[in-house]
Motif scaffolding. Sequence first.
Motif, PDB file in Angstrom:
ATOM      1  N   VAL A 165       0.748  -1.136   0.050  1.00  0.00           N
ATOM      2  CA  VAL A 165       0.159   0.332  -0.073  1.00  0.00           C
ATOM      3  C   VAL A 165       0.290   1.014  -0.188  1.00  0.00           C
ATOM      4  N   TRP A 166       2.337   1.411   0.726  1.00  0.00           N
ATOM      5  CA  TRP A 166       2.957   2.399   0.458  1.00  0.00           C
ATOM      6  C   TRP A 166       3.573   3.043  -0.716  1.00  0.00           C
ATOM      7  N   PHE A 167       3.264   4.430  -1.051  1.00  0.00           N
ATOM      8  CA  PHE A 167       4.068   4.638  -2.425  1.00  0.00           C
ATOM      9  C   PHE A 167       5.031   5.666  -2.382  1.00  0.00           C
ATOM     10  N   LYS A 168       5.666   5.832  -2.806  1.00  0.00           N
ATOM     11  CA  LYS A 168       7.074   6.855  -2.544  1.00  0.00           C
ATOM     12  C   LYS A 168       6.981   8.178  -3.521  1.00  0.00           C
ATOM     13  N   ILE A 169       6.444   9.629  -2.929  1.00  0.00           N
ATOM     14  CA  ILE A 169       6.740  10.988  -3.241  1.00  0.00           C
ATOM     15  C   ILE A 169       7.603  11.918  -3.469  1.00  0.00           C
ATOM     16  N   PHE A 170       8.991  11.315  -2.965  1.00  0.00           N
ATOM     17  CA  PHE A 170      10.018  12.166  -2.555  1.00  0.00           C
ATOM     18  C   PHE A 170      11.128  11.454  -2.090  1.00  0.00           C
ATOM     19  N   GLU A 171      12.253  11.660  -3.136  1.00  0.00           N
ATOM     20  CA  GLU A 171      13.293  11.008  -2.646  1.00  0.00           C
ATOM     21  C   GLU A 171      14.534  11.651  -2.428  1.00  0.00           C
ATOM     22  N   ASP A 172      15.715  11.861  -1.723  1.00  0.00           N
ATOM     23  CA  ASP A 172      17.043  13.008  -1.869  1.00  0.00           C
ATOM     24  C   ASP A 172      17.959  12.748  -1.386  1.00  0.00           C
ATOM     25  N   GLY A 173      19.023  12.691  -1.683  1.00  0.00           N
ATOM     26  CA  GLY A 173      20.468  11.687  -1.581  1.00  0.00           C
ATOM     27  C   GLY A 173      21.434  12.421  -1.625  1.00  0.00           C
ATOM     28  N   PHE A 174      22.056  12.290  -2.393  1.00  0.00           N
ATOM     29  CA  PHE A 174      23.834  12.992  -2.214  1.00  0.00           C
ATOM     30  C   PHE A 174      23.164  14.176  -3.333  1.00  0.00           C
ATOM     31  N   ASP A 175      24.310  15.546  -3.113  1.00  0.00           N
ATOM     32  CA  ASP A 175      24.164  15.771  -4.292  1.00  0.00           C
ATOM     33  C   ASP A 175      25.891  15.907  -4.819  1.00  0.00           C
ATOM     34  N   PRO A 176      26.251  15.171  -5.887  1.00  0.00           N
ATOM     35  CA  PRO A 176      27.277  15.674  -6.380  1.00  0.00           C
ATOM     36  C   PRO A 176      28.168  17.443  -6.510  1.00  0.00           C
TER      37      PRO A 176
ATOM     38  N   VAL B 291       8.483  19.408   1.177  1.00  0.00           N
ATOM     39  CA  VAL B 291       7.600  18.203   0.137  1.00  0.00           C
ATOM     40  C   VAL B 291       6.180  18.540  -1.096  1.00  0.00           C
ATOM     41  N   LYS B 292       6.536  18.712  -2.646  1.00  0.00           N
ATOM     42  CA  LYS B 292       4.847  18.554  -3.217  1.00  0.00           C
ATOM     43  C   LYS B 292       4.393  16.938  -3.263  1.00  0.00           C
ATOM     44  N   LEU B 293       3.142  17.309  -2.868  1.00  0.00           N
ATOM     45  CA  LEU B 293       2.200  16.220  -3.347  1.00  0.00           C
ATOM     46  C   LEU B 293       2.535  15.853  -4.332  1.00  0.00           C
ATOM     47  N   PRO B 294       2.062  15.021  -5.539  1.00  0.00           N
ATOM     48  CA  PRO B 294       1.096  14.709  -6.516  1.00  0.00           C
ATOM     49  C   PRO B 294       0.301  15.331  -6.485  1.00  0.00           C
TER      50      PRO B 294
ATOM     51  N   THR C  76      -3.572  19.594  -1.353  1.00  0.00           N
ATOM     52  CA  THR C  76      -3.428  20.642  -0.112  1.00  0.00           C
ATOM     53  C   THR C  76      -3.587  19.568   0.588  1.00  0.00           C
ATOM     54  N   ILE C  77      -2.392  19.250   1.847  1.00  0.00           N
ATOM     55  CA  ILE C  77      -3.071  18.281   2.828  1.00  0.00           C
ATOM     56  C   ILE C  77      -2.758  19.062   4.313  1.00  0.00           C
ATOM     57  N   THR C  78      -3.421  18.691   5.662  1.00  0.00           N
ATOM     58  CA  THR C  78      -3.351  19.144   6.577  1.00  0.00           C
ATOM     59  C   THR C  78      -3.082  18.034   7.207  1.00  0.00           C
ATOM     60  N   SER C  79      -2.309  18.699   8.161  1.00  0.00           N
ATOM     61  CA  SER C  79      -1.460  17.255   9.084  1.00  0.00           C
ATOM     62  C   SER C  79      -0.891  18.468  10.374  1.00  0.00           C
ATOM     63  N   SER C  80      -0.323  17.710  11.439  1.00  0.00           N
ATOM     64  CA  SER C  80       0.484  18.966  12.268  1.00  0.00           C
ATOM     65  C   SER C  80       2.182  18.744  11.417  1.00  0.00           C
ATOM     66  N   VAL C  81       2.923  19.761  12.034  1.00  0.00           N
ATOM     67  CA  VAL C  81       4.189  19.103  11.454  1.00  0.00           C
ATOM     68  C   VAL C  81       4.820  18.499  12.119  1.00  0.00           C
ATOM     69  N   LEU C  82       5.115  18.064  10.833  1.00  0.00           N
ATOM     70  CA  LEU C  82       6.193  17.007  10.325  1.00  0.00           C
ATOM     71  C   LEU C  82       7.185  17.338  10.305  1.00  0.00           C
ATOM     72  N   GLU C  83       8.288  17.271  11.473  1.00  0.00           N
ATOM     73  CA  GLU C  83       9.535  17.306  11.681  1.00  0.00           C
ATOM     74  C   GLU C  83      10.587  16.117  11.411  1.00  0.00           C
TER      75      GLU C  83
END
Length: 160
Positions: free
Chosen positions: A12-23, A42-45, A150-157
């Motif tokens: 059921v899990w899908f990925k909406i963002f990824e970031d790793g190493f910036d050369p 992070v921007k949602l699709p 849009t999303i509505t949520s508590s702040v995720l840190e």
Amino acid sequence: MAPLDSNGQGSVWFKIFEDGFDPASRKWCVDKIRANKGKLDVKLPADIKNGDYLLRTEVISLQEAFADYAVTPANGAQYYPNCGQVTVSGGGNAVPKGYAIPGIYKSNDPGIHFNIYVEYNSYPIPGPPVYVSGSGTTNNTAAAVNSSTTITSSVLEASA
């Protein structure tokens, strides 16, 4: 992300963002998170189906990833996941292909078994592909990009 009513169980899990190493900058995503006091935007699709979701973030620590955990259990990549609940509104009808967690990584995947102590110029981000609006929905075939998602949520840190 995963539909809330799934309780995160199954594929059921899908990925909406990824970031790793910036050369170019020689910096990791976690450096961005630290510099922004633990926050990352992070921007949602835009075509994600409206509803309640679990949002999972994860930092993979590589300081001991030079060893394959399956071979040397005293070492290996370390995972720091966090979850929150979000509500998507203004989206579309897209239901991206899901993947099961656990199960998205193997201990010998290139981005999980990775030696940061030798010269490198790239990093292979592990896991499934990032979902892109309109690319593989199960409920509609031509999802329109809707900039009002849009999303509505508590702040995720993220912890860094």
